[in-house]
Design a protein around this motif. Structure first.
Motif, PDB file in Angstrom:
ATOM      1  N   ALA A   1       0.831  -1.202   0.000  1.00  0.00           N
ATOM      2  CA  ALA A   1       0.000   0.000   0.000  1.00  0.00           C
ATOM      3  C   ALA A   1       0.868   1.255   0.000  1.00  0.00           C
TER       4      ALA A   1
ATOM      5  N   LEU B   1       1.108   4.177  -3.040  1.00  0.00           N
ATOM      6  CA  LEU B   1       0.910   5.615  -2.828  1.00  0.00           C
ATOM      7  C   LEU B   1       2.129   6.408  -3.293  1.00  0.00           C
TER       8      LEU B   1
ATOM      9  N   VAL C   1      -3.847   6.766  -5.945  1.00  0.00           N
ATOM     10  CA  VAL C   1      -3.978   7.169  -4.540  1.00  0.00           C
ATOM     11  C   VAL C   1      -5.179   6.471  -3.894  1.00  0.00           C
ATOM     12  N   ILE C   2      -6.291   6.432  -4.609  1.00  0.00           N
ATOM     13  CA  ILE C   2      -7.494   5.782  -4.074  1.00  0.00           C
ATOM     14  C   ILE C   2      -7.240   4.303  -3.814  1.00  0.00           C
TER      15      ILE C   2
ATOM     16  N   ILE D   1      -5.039   3.839  -0.684  1.00  0.00           N
ATOM     17  CA  ILE D   1      -5.801   4.017   0.561  1.00  0.00           C
ATOM     18  C   ILE D   1      -6.665   2.796   0.842  1.00  0.00           C
TER      19      ILE D   1
ATOM     20  N   LEU E   1      -4.562   0.056   2.304  1.00  0.00           N
ATOM     21  CA  LEU E   1      -4.297   0.280   3.734  1.00  0.00           C
ATOM     22  C   LEU E   1      -5.467  -0.208   4.578  1.00  0.00           C
TER      23      LEU E   1
END
Length: 424
Positions: free
Chosen positions: A119, A123, A201-202, A205, A208
């Motif tokens: 993750a 990012l 980015v989505i 996240i 994570l």
């Protein structure tokens, strides 16, 4: 290595003793293995569905945006495919390390750390402005995800009752299929309206969140026994795996199946974005809904093996892949979609069967056997996925389709041999 303790004074004897204890423990304590009606079965299923979803989403979200990367960084289709091929190559190499690491330090620990790292690097990749930076972060994502892929199959083989292992493996792979679809759809749609970096980015996240969920709800291993990291132990079990009648052939099958599957999705976007179809990036991304067929077929294949046997279901899955890729050679857009649907359905069914078959045949060193299978699986993805670009540039879709058909023909011949020589 095997998941049970090996006597440090006698490695080879220790391996035999350890596996005998494992078998005896399983026979004398069957209630300790998670069954379908157990409350823990739901937790395990949800945990691995989430981790399977995150793994495939992070690994394959780049496929629909390969043409965008080609334009943005002024690179060829084959070079653009390195954003995926390098990830799968490092993942394949990492599998040879993370499997033995999990034998020493625990299944859950390795998987949780690996998913958090994947993750983070995802990012980080969204901030890279050079092609070299993109490739470096994508390589680190692949290396990190090896810690999930290598261990997930082993955890299920150790903790789930043998009667439900094929079903559990199928449900895990169903998460793979939805993850692959979700990653492609998100990047395909958002890159059309906003930016491919936003989609990355989505997805980072989400990964994570998946890592936290996995960490919190996955039950601790009940049958794991730590094993010292000793090269001699690894060598012994490696020799045992390659002396087996079926395991080496199953390893090869993994590379052929994944190589064909990835090649299709690597280059179908180039075909559909170009004339005469001229589809939008959003539409190309949405075509990934064919992955939903894999969600069904992976779990269904696990159930069908109890009725028809592993070999017959395996042959059926590969046959569907061969038929599907030949159908895509037709120029009609609806027919191309049908061909992709058939191939995807067959791929996830065949992969689910092969995964559980490896777990059943590996009497010792299950983590290592899983790692070897997945090594060839992702190595095939990396090699065939890149070579497919050369066929695309030289011969167009006809070349790509025939290349995949050749891989599937070889896979089918091996499957026929497996079915005739092995007990299901």
């Amino acid at each position: 290595m095997d998941t049970h303790e090996i006597d440090s004074k006698s490695v080879s004897l220790g391996a035999d003793i350890s596996d005998n204890r494992s078998t005896a423990h399983r026979q004398s304590n069957p209630k300790h293995y998670i069954q379908r009606d157990d409350a823990l079965y739901i937790k395990v299923t949800v945990s691995f569905f989430m981790v399977g979803l995150a793994t495939f989403a992070l690994l394959y979200f780049v496929q629909p945006i390969l043409p965008i990367l080609s334009n943005e960084f002024s690179i060829s289709p084959a070079t653009s495919s390195l954003a995926l091929s390098l990830s799968t190559a490092l993942m394949a190499c990492g599998l040879l390390i993370t499997g033995p690491l999990s034998d020493a330090y625990g299944r859950k620990n390795v998987m949780v750390i690996a998913l958090f790292c994947a993750a983070f690097f995802t990012l980080l990749s969204a901030t890279m402005n050079s092609w070299t930076g993109i490739l470096m972060t994508r390589a680190l994502v692949g290396l990190s995800l090896s810690g999930v892929a290598a261990v997930a199959m082993t955890y299920l083989s150790e903790e789930i009752h043998p009667a439900y292992l094929a079903l559990s493996m199928g449900l895990y792979i169903s998460g793979n299929s939805i993850g692959g679809m979700s990653g492609r759809v998100i990047t395909g749609v958002l890159s059309d309206y906003y930016s491919w970096r936003l989609s990355v980015v989505i997805l980072g996240i989400f990964a994570l969140f998946a890592a936290i969920t996995f960490w919190k709800i996955l039950p601790a291993s009940q049958h794991f026994r730590p094993t010292a990291l000793k090269p001699r132990n690894l060598l012994i079990t490696t020799k045992l795996h390659f002396r087996d009648k079926g395991l080496p052939l199953l390893f090869i099958e993994g590379g052929l199946l994944m190589g064909g599957f990835v090649t299709l999705f690597n280059y179908i976007g180039y075909r559909l974005l170009d004339a005469p179809y001229s589809l939008s990036q959003t539409t190309v991304g949405l075509i990934s809904i064919v992955y939903l067929s894999g969600t069904y077929s992976a779990s269904k294949a696990g159930l069908l093996t109890t009725k028809y046997g592993l070999g017959k279901v395996f042959i059926a899955g590969i046959s569907m892949m061969l038929i599907g890729i030949l159908i895509t050679l037709i120029e009609s857009l609806p027919i191309i979609f049908i061909g992709m649907l058939i191939l995807t359905t067959g791929f996830f069914a065949a992969h689910a069967v092969a995964s559980s078959w490896v777990g059943r045949r590996a009497k010792r060193g299950r983590a290592q056997a899983s790692s070897l299978y997945l090594f060839t699986y992702y190595a095939g993805s990396s090699l065939a996925g890149t070579v497919g670009g050369l066929f695309w540039v030289s011969f167009g879709w006809l070349g790509v389709g025939l290349f995949i058909a050749l891989l599937m023909t070889i896979a089918l011949l091996i499957a026929l041999r497996l079915n005739s020589t092995l007990r299901n």
